[in-house]
Design a protein around this motif. Structure first.
Motif, mmCIF file in Angstrom:
data_model
loop_
_atom_site.group_PDB
_atom_site.id
_atom_site.type_symbol
_atom_site.label_atom_id
_atom_site.label_comp_id
_atom_site.label_asym_id
_atom_site.label_seq_id
_atom_site.Cartn_x
_atom_site.Cartn_y
_atom_site.Cartn_z
ATOM 1 N N GLN A 130 15.050 -4.324 34.415
ATOM 2 C CA GLN A 130 15.561 -2.990 34.746
ATOM 3 C C GLN A 130 14.475 -2.104 35.360
ATOM 4 N N PHE A 131 14.901 -0.947 35.886
ATOM 5 C CA PHE A 131 13.957 -0.025 36.517
ATOM 6 C C PHE A 131 14.149 1.387 35.980
ATOM 7 N N ILE A 132 13.133 2.218 36.225
ATOM 8 C CA ILE A 132 13.221 3.647 35.908
ATOM 9 C C ILE A 132 13.146 4.433 37.219
ATOM 10 N N THR A 133 13.612 5.674 37.171
ATOM 11 C CA THR A 133 13.568 6.551 38.342
ATOM 12 C C THR A 133 12.715 7.761 38.016
ATOM 13 N N ILE A 134 11.719 8.015 38.851
ATOM 14 C CA ILE A 134 10.891 9.208 38.650
ATOM 15 C C ILE A 134 11.479 10.360 39.472
ATOM 16 N N HIS A 135 11.344 11.581 38.934
ATOM 17 C CA HIS A 135 11.837 12.791 39.581
ATOM 18 C C HIS A 135 10.630 13.699 39.814
ATOM 19 N N PHE A 136 10.446 14.157 41.044
ATOM 20 C CA PHE A 136 9.287 15.007 41.329
ATOM 21 C C PHE A 136 9.631 15.992 42.435
ATOM 22 N N GLU A 137 8.858 17.081 42.472
ATOM 23 C CA GLU A 137 9.112 18.142 43.443
ATOM 24 C C GLU A 137 8.278 17.931 44.695
ATOM 25 N N LYS A 138 8.901 18.186 45.830
ATOM 26 C CA LYS A 138 8.203 18.175 47.131
ATOM 27 C C LYS A 138 8.705 19.391 47.871
ATOM 28 N N GLY A 139 7.869 20.441 47.908
ATOM 29 C CA GLY A 139 8.328 21.707 48.470
ATOM 30 C C GLY A 139 9.454 22.262 47.616
ATOM 31 N N GLU A 140 10.592 22.537 48.244
ATOM 32 C CA GLU A 140 11.748 23.073 47.522
ATOM 33 C C GLU A 140 12.657 21.972 46.992
ATOM 34 N N LYS A 141 12.362 20.720 47.344
ATOM 35 C CA LYS A 141 13.264 19.625 47.003
ATOM 36 C C LYS A 141 12.802 18.867 45.772
ATOM 37 N N ILE A 142 13.782 18.293 45.077
ATOM 38 C CA ILE A 142 13.487 17.341 44.012
ATOM 39 C C ILE A 142 13.792 15.955 44.558
ATOM 40 N N LEU A 143 12.777 15.116 44.587
ATOM 41 C CA LEU A 143 12.925 13.760 45.117
ATOM 42 C C LEU A 143 12.961 12.756 43.971
#
Length: 250
Positions: free
Chosen positions: A41-54
């Motif tokens: 299985q995999f995990i998903t990282i959430h991070f900010e780039k400018g105004e966006k969440i990637l």
């Protein structure tokens, strides 16, 4: 989506470059009960780039030991937001993730042979499967496993010693082969072959009734391999695949 919804933090413990462009990450989680996942299985990282969440997804690379550690590998992508974010992290930094996700797992039904095919960091879910594969090998002396890792050069092979040792531990049952697309004949080790990883298929005596094939990594490899297998009478229930949309991203 609010960044805090459905995510939880993990803390970077250490990193190591394991090839010229791939970094291995070890994170800890403060979770009780311990973080639980199925190998593959995999995990998903959430991070900010400018105004966006990637979001970027990475296969978990470590055997599940209920020890609240998550390991994964990420390839360097020039100007990639995920690369920029991850490769600049320092030990002690915290990131937010969701997971686990994914169906690239070992099902209860055991075939006569597993053929595990990967390009580059697509090999990581198979590393997480090693202890379960050992258990299945020991309970089934007839089981065979072939692990194929496709990279460009010898120095790009990931976790080579672990897979070589695994094959050496079960010499009658396990084969590990690295396929190198940009090396020459003079420099090959015993476990190395020239060409793309899917070029191994014709010599494996594939059997659509007895083999289950896993494909993980580069989309072009997966599409080419999938088409080859379908043309050779494999049903889709015997082909399990997960594409990396770019290095380290599904």
């Amino acid at each position: 989506m609010n960044m805090q919804v459905n995510t939880f933090p993990i803390i970077l413990k250490e990193t190591a470059m394991i090839s010229s462009y791939v970094k291995h990450f070890v994170f800890s989680i403060e979770k009780n009960p311990p973080f639980s996942y199925i190998p593959g299985q995999f995990i998903t990282i959430h991070f900010e780039k400018g105004e966006k969440i990637l979001k970027r997804s990475y296969s978990i690379a470590n055997v599940p030991l209920q020890n609240n550690l998550i390991e994964f590998a990420a390839g360097y992508v020039k100007d990639g937001p995920g690369t920029e974010f991850l490769f600049n992290l320092k030990p002690g930094d915290s990131i937010n993730i969701t997971g686990p996700f994914g169906r690239l797992i070992l099902k209860d039904e055991v075939p006569k042979r597993y053929i595990l095919v990967a390009t580059s960091t697509g090999i990581t879910p198979y590393r997480a499967m090693l202890e379960e594969l050992k258990r299945r090998l020991e309970s089934n002396p007839e089981l065979k496993i072939v692990i194929l890792q496709g990279v460009q050069k010898h120095k790009d092979i990931l976790y080579a010693n672990e897979f070589i040792d695994f094959a050496a531990q079960y010499p009658q049952q396990v084969t590990f082969r690295a396929h190198l697309s940009r090396e020459n004949q003079d420099s090959l080790a015993a476990h190395e072959n020239l060409g793309y990883v899917q070029s191994a298929f014709p010599e494996l005596a594939l059997n659509p009734q007895e083999d289950i094939i896993y494909l993980c990594g580069n989309p072009s490899m997966i599409d080419e391999a999938f088409n080859y297998l379908k043309e050779n009478n494999f049903g889709i229930q015997h082909i399990i695949r997960e594409k990396y949309i770019s290095a380290g991203t599904k």
